[in-house]
Each structure stands twice: as structure tokens, then as C-alpha cells.
Design a protein around this motif. Structure first.
Motif, PDB file in Angstrom:
ATOM      1  N   ARG A 277      -2.505   1.472  16.763  1.00 33.20           N
ATOM      2  CA  ARG A 277      -3.683   2.331  16.905  1.00 33.20           C
ATOM      3  C   ARG A 277      -4.150   2.905  15.577  1.00 33.20           C
ATOM      4  O   ARG A 277      -5.358   3.033  15.331  1.00 33.20           O
ATOM      5  N   PHE A 278      -3.210   3.222  14.689  1.00 31.08           N
ATOM      6  CA  PHE A 278      -3.572   3.953  13.475  1.00 31.08           C
ATOM      7  C   PHE A 278      -3.476   3.143  12.182  1.00 31.08           C
ATOM      8  O   PHE A 278      -3.837   3.650  11.125  1.00 31.08           O
ATOM      9  N   ASP A 280      -5.223   0.784  10.886  1.00 36.35           N
ATOM     10  CA  ASP A 280      -6.475   0.575  10.153  1.00 36.35           C
ATOM     11  C   ASP A 280      -6.858   1.794   9.329  1.00 36.35           C
ATOM     12  O   ASP A 280      -7.487   1.678   8.273  1.00 36.35           O
ATOM     13  N   ARG A 281      -6.491   2.978   9.819  1.00 32.21           N
ATOM     14  CA  ARG A 281      -6.816   4.211   9.097  1.00 32.21           C
ATOM     15  C   ARG A 281      -5.707   4.640   8.146  1.00 32.21           C
ATOM     16  O   ARG A 281      -5.956   5.331   7.163  1.00 32.21           O
ATOM     17  N   ASN A 282      -4.475   4.227   8.455  1.00 33.00           N
ATOM     18  CA  ASN A 282      -3.325   4.613   7.636  1.00 33.00           C
ATOM     19  C   ASN A 282      -2.404   3.408   7.484  1.00 33.00           C
ATOM     20  O   ASN A 282      -1.601   3.119   8.361  1.00 33.00           O
ATOM     21  N   HIS A 283      -2.554   2.700   6.366  1.00 38.89           N
ATOM     22  CA  HIS A 283      -1.761   1.493   6.156  1.00 38.89           C
ATOM     23  C   HIS A 283      -0.259   1.781   6.058  1.00 38.89           C
ATOM     24  O   HIS A 283       0.555   0.866   6.198  1.00 38.89           O
ATOM     25  N   ARG A 402       0.750   1.104  -1.503  1.00 31.73           N
ATOM     26  CA  ARG A 402      -0.686   1.039  -1.820  1.00 31.73           C
ATOM     27  C   ARG A 402      -0.994  -0.217  -2.640  1.00 31.73           C
ATOM     28  O   ARG A 402      -2.010  -0.882  -2.425  1.00 31.73           O
TER      29      ARG A 402
END
Length: 407
Positions: A277-278, A280-283, A402
Motif C-alpha cells: 500500500r505504501f 509507492d510513497r515510501n520506498h 535511496r
């Protein structure tokens, strides 16, 4: 529509094979005291049988992973299931610990290495959009196989002195039949392409893909630690319960894995849903869940080793399992986030090789601790490894992800 239907049919076929792979591994741990009595060997000697299996798996799996990227994954999967189930079947006929080393240690170890990288790569390719969820459902096969087969193995082990042989024969035979089903029902799905060319990396390319990414190295080191803990726990926990709480073989075999993997069912389900769920927003969410899983398990590993009652021990095993499930939920998805699709099978193979070569020592080392220190100390020592794993993943999350992320 046909492609979509095959996507799920192939998943079911591989899920059952994974159930057999993981379940048959636990027959040995569930019946270990009875096997030890049959052959009249020490804890260290019988632990060496499991060490040989794990070590050989670790040695063979990188070659199996590279072969999966070079050749037909269907052939690797079918031959792997046939070989390891043949090893399991003949383990039930072993007349000595030496023969058990050949059948359980060598045939089983080599065959299991053929199966896993190819199957993991295929699942990741067919379910790319919901990868963590697909892998978490595969984990259900792991947990269900271990619980179900352990219960059956413990039941037969408690029936007679030679009852431990029956689950080897039954599940080995069923696995050989399932290999035939895979041969007829599974397709030769081509690997993912890059620039229109089939994926056929060299050994050096695969190594570079894995070891040039610090995050991939950290994920691998964390798995090395987790496999050591897993091997030590699964091999010796049923014996620990028999000796510490006077559990009958059937009850010890079931309880030694049941509560742990019930907790893991919940953990892997929650962890995979959060990640998908997350992400895409938090790799970094996959690594964060892994860190929480390893760190959260530590106090419960230690407590289950010293719990004064079976009930409290079971509660600790359940919570240990929950946090272990959080870690499991994003294990391979974390690797695939930083390694290109071209190297998924070979990267998985190399990662598993390092993990199982090191983890193979747990069966013997924990057995040695049982005999030279105490059973509780041997089990509690596993918590220190999870602490190291959590710190390694934390390092990857802060310093490397990152730069390395490429999913």
C-alpha cells in the motif's frame, strides 16, 4: 483471459510444491529425538545431519539460481521437486545415520536448491504488480507446511520406535507424484526481457548485480542471520519442549512450530499489505517493516527459552512468530527493489547460498550448547543474531537505499 487464468493456476502449482518443500524439511526436526534413539548417536552427531542438508543447499543454490536465468525454469522446478522428494522418501528407509546423511542431507539438499530460485523468479514475474502480497501468500505455504507436516510427523513418531519413518515415506511419495503434475501442467514461461533480448546473465554479472549494491548486501546479511535462527529454532525446539516440559513427541512436534507460525501468519499478512500500500510513497517501507520484525522478536526469543510454563513459552513463541512474519513479508521484495529483474533468480540464488551456508551451522552449534551449557541458553542465544540483523537493515535504510532503489 487465458493468460490471467494461467497466472493463478501456476501460482497454485508452485504453492503446493513450496508447501511440500518446507513441510518435508520439518519432518527431521519433529522426529529428531526418535531418530537419535534409533541410531544411538549424540545430539551433535544427529545435528550434523541437518547441518549437511543446510550446507549442501547453500552450496548448490547459487548455481541453481544462475541456471534458472540461463535455462528453462520449468525443468529446474520439476527436477528439483522430484529429487528432493526422492531424498525424503528414501530417508524413511535409511538404516543408519550415514544413510540419512546421503538421502536427507545430499539428495534433499540438492533437490531443494533446484526448486526455490526458479519458483521465486517465476512468481515475481507473473505477479509483478502485487509482488509482496504474492510472496506473503507463498509464505503461508511455508508456515502451513511446517505446522501440518510437523503435527503428522510427531503423531507417527509417538506411535512406535520406528514410526518416524512413516511421514518421510508418505510425503516423499506424494511429492514425487506432484512433480509429475508440475511436468504436465506448468508452462515454459520465458524470463523477462531487456531491450528485447532474453535474460541470460553470466555468473560474474549476477555477482556484480548483487554485490555492487550495498542495500542488497545488507538484505543478504540479514537473511544469513534469519536463516541461522530459523534452522536452530526448527531443529531443536521440539526436542526442547520434550525435555523441558515433558511433552509427548506428537505434542512437542506440533507445539514446537504451531504457535510460532500462527503468529507468523498474522505478521506476514499485515506486513505485506502495509508494504504494497505504501511502497509507492515510501520506498523504504519494506526495510522498515523488516527492521521492526527482527527487533521486535528479540525479547520473545529470550523469554521462550526461560519461560516457567508451557503456556507462557507458547505465548512467547507466538509473538516471536508475529515479528518474524513481519520480516518475512518483504524479504525477497526488498531484494527485488534494488536488483534488476534480469538478475532476480540468480540474485536470489546467491543470497540463499550465503544464508544457508552460514545457517547450516545452527543445528550443530545449538546441539552443542544443549550438551555443554543448557537447553535454555542454546535457544536464547538466537536472539542476539536478530539484534545484529536489525542493525544491518537499519544501516541499509539510512545510508544506502535511496541510491540503490531501482524497482
Amino acid at each position: 483471459m487465458k493468460t490471467l487464468a494461467y497466472k493463478y493456476r501456476a501460482f497454485i502449482l508452485l504453492w503446493v510444491a513450496f508447501f511440500l518443500q518446507q513441510g518435508t524439511r520439518q519432518i527431521f526436526g519433529a522426529t529428531l529425538p526418535q531418530i537419535q534413539n534409533t541410531f544411538g548417536v549424540s545430539k551433535v552427531e544427529i545435528g550434523a545431519v541437518a547441518t549437511l542438508f543446510t550446507l549442501l543447499y547453500g552450496i548448490c543454490v547459487p548455481f541453481a539460481g544462475i541456471a534458472a536465468d540461463l535455462f528453462k525454469r520449468k525443468a529446474m522446478i520439476v527436477s528439483g521437486v522430484a529429487v528432493f522428494c526422492g531424498g525424503i522418501f528414501f530417508s524413511g528407509l535409511a538404516a543408519s545415520a550415514g544413510m540419512l546423511m546421503i538421502f536427507y542431507g545430499i539428495l534433499n539438499g540438492a533437490g531443494q536448491s533446484f526448486y526455490y530460485p526458479s519458483a521465486t523468479s517465476l512468481v515475481g514475474q507473473l505477479h509483478k504488480e502485487s509482488r509482496a502480497t504474492a510472496f506473503s501468500i507463498m509464505q503461508y505455504a511455508l508456515y502451513g507446511g511446517i505446522i501440518g507436516v510437523s503435527a503428522i510427523a510427531g503423531y507417527f513418531a509417538g506411535r512406535s520406535a520406528e514410526g518416524w519413518r512413516i511421514p518421510f515415506l508418505v510425503f516423499g511419495g506424494l511429492g514425487i507424484l506432484w512433480a509429475a503434475a508440475l511436468f504436465f501442467a506448468l508452462k515454459d514461461t520465458a524470463p523477462e526481457n531487456v531491450a528485447g533480448k532474453a535474460e541470460k546473465p553470466s555468473v560474474s554479472e549476477a555477482c556484480k548485480a548483487l554485490f555492487s549494491k550495498p542495500t542488497a548486501i545488507c538484505v543478504t546479511l540479514a537473511l544469513v542471520i534469519q536463516i541461522y535462527v530459523d534452522v536452530g529454532f526448527k531443529t531443536w525446539m521440539p526436542a526442547f519442549l520434550q525435555e523441558n516440559f515433558a511433552c509427548a513427541p506428537a505434542k512437542a512436534a506440533l507445539f514446537g512450530v504451531l504457535w510460532h507460525y500462527l503468529g507468523a501468519f498474522a505478521g506476514v499478512t499485515i506486513g505485506s499489505r502495509i508494504a504494497d500500500r505504501f511502497v509507492d510513497r515510501n520506498h523504504g517501507v519494506r526495510l522498515e517493516i523488516g527492521i521492526a520484525g527482527l527487533a521486535g522478536a528479540i525479547p520473545f526469543i529470550v523469554y521462550m527459552a526461560y519461560a516457567p510454563t508451557l503456556t507462557l513459552c507458547a505465548a512467547a513463541m507466538t509473538l516471536f512468530g508475529f515479528f518474524r512474519g513481519l520480516y518475512d513479508s518483504n524479504l525477497f521484495a526488498s531484494l527485488f527493489d534494488v536488483v534488476k529483474a534480469r538478475y532476480h533468480a540468480s540474485g536470489t540464488g546467491l543470497m540463499l547460498a550465503l544464508a544457508f551456508i552460514f545457517g547450516s551451522s545452527a543445528s550443530t552449534v545449538v546441539g552443542w550448547m544443549f550438551e555443554n551449557f543448557s537447553k535454555s541458553f542454546g535457544i536464547a542465544s538466537l536472539g542476539g543474531f536478530f539484534l545484529a540483523g536489525a542493525l544491518i537493515l537499519l544501516t541499509a535504510r539510512i545510508f544506502f537505499l535511496r541510491r540503490d532503489y531501482c524497482a
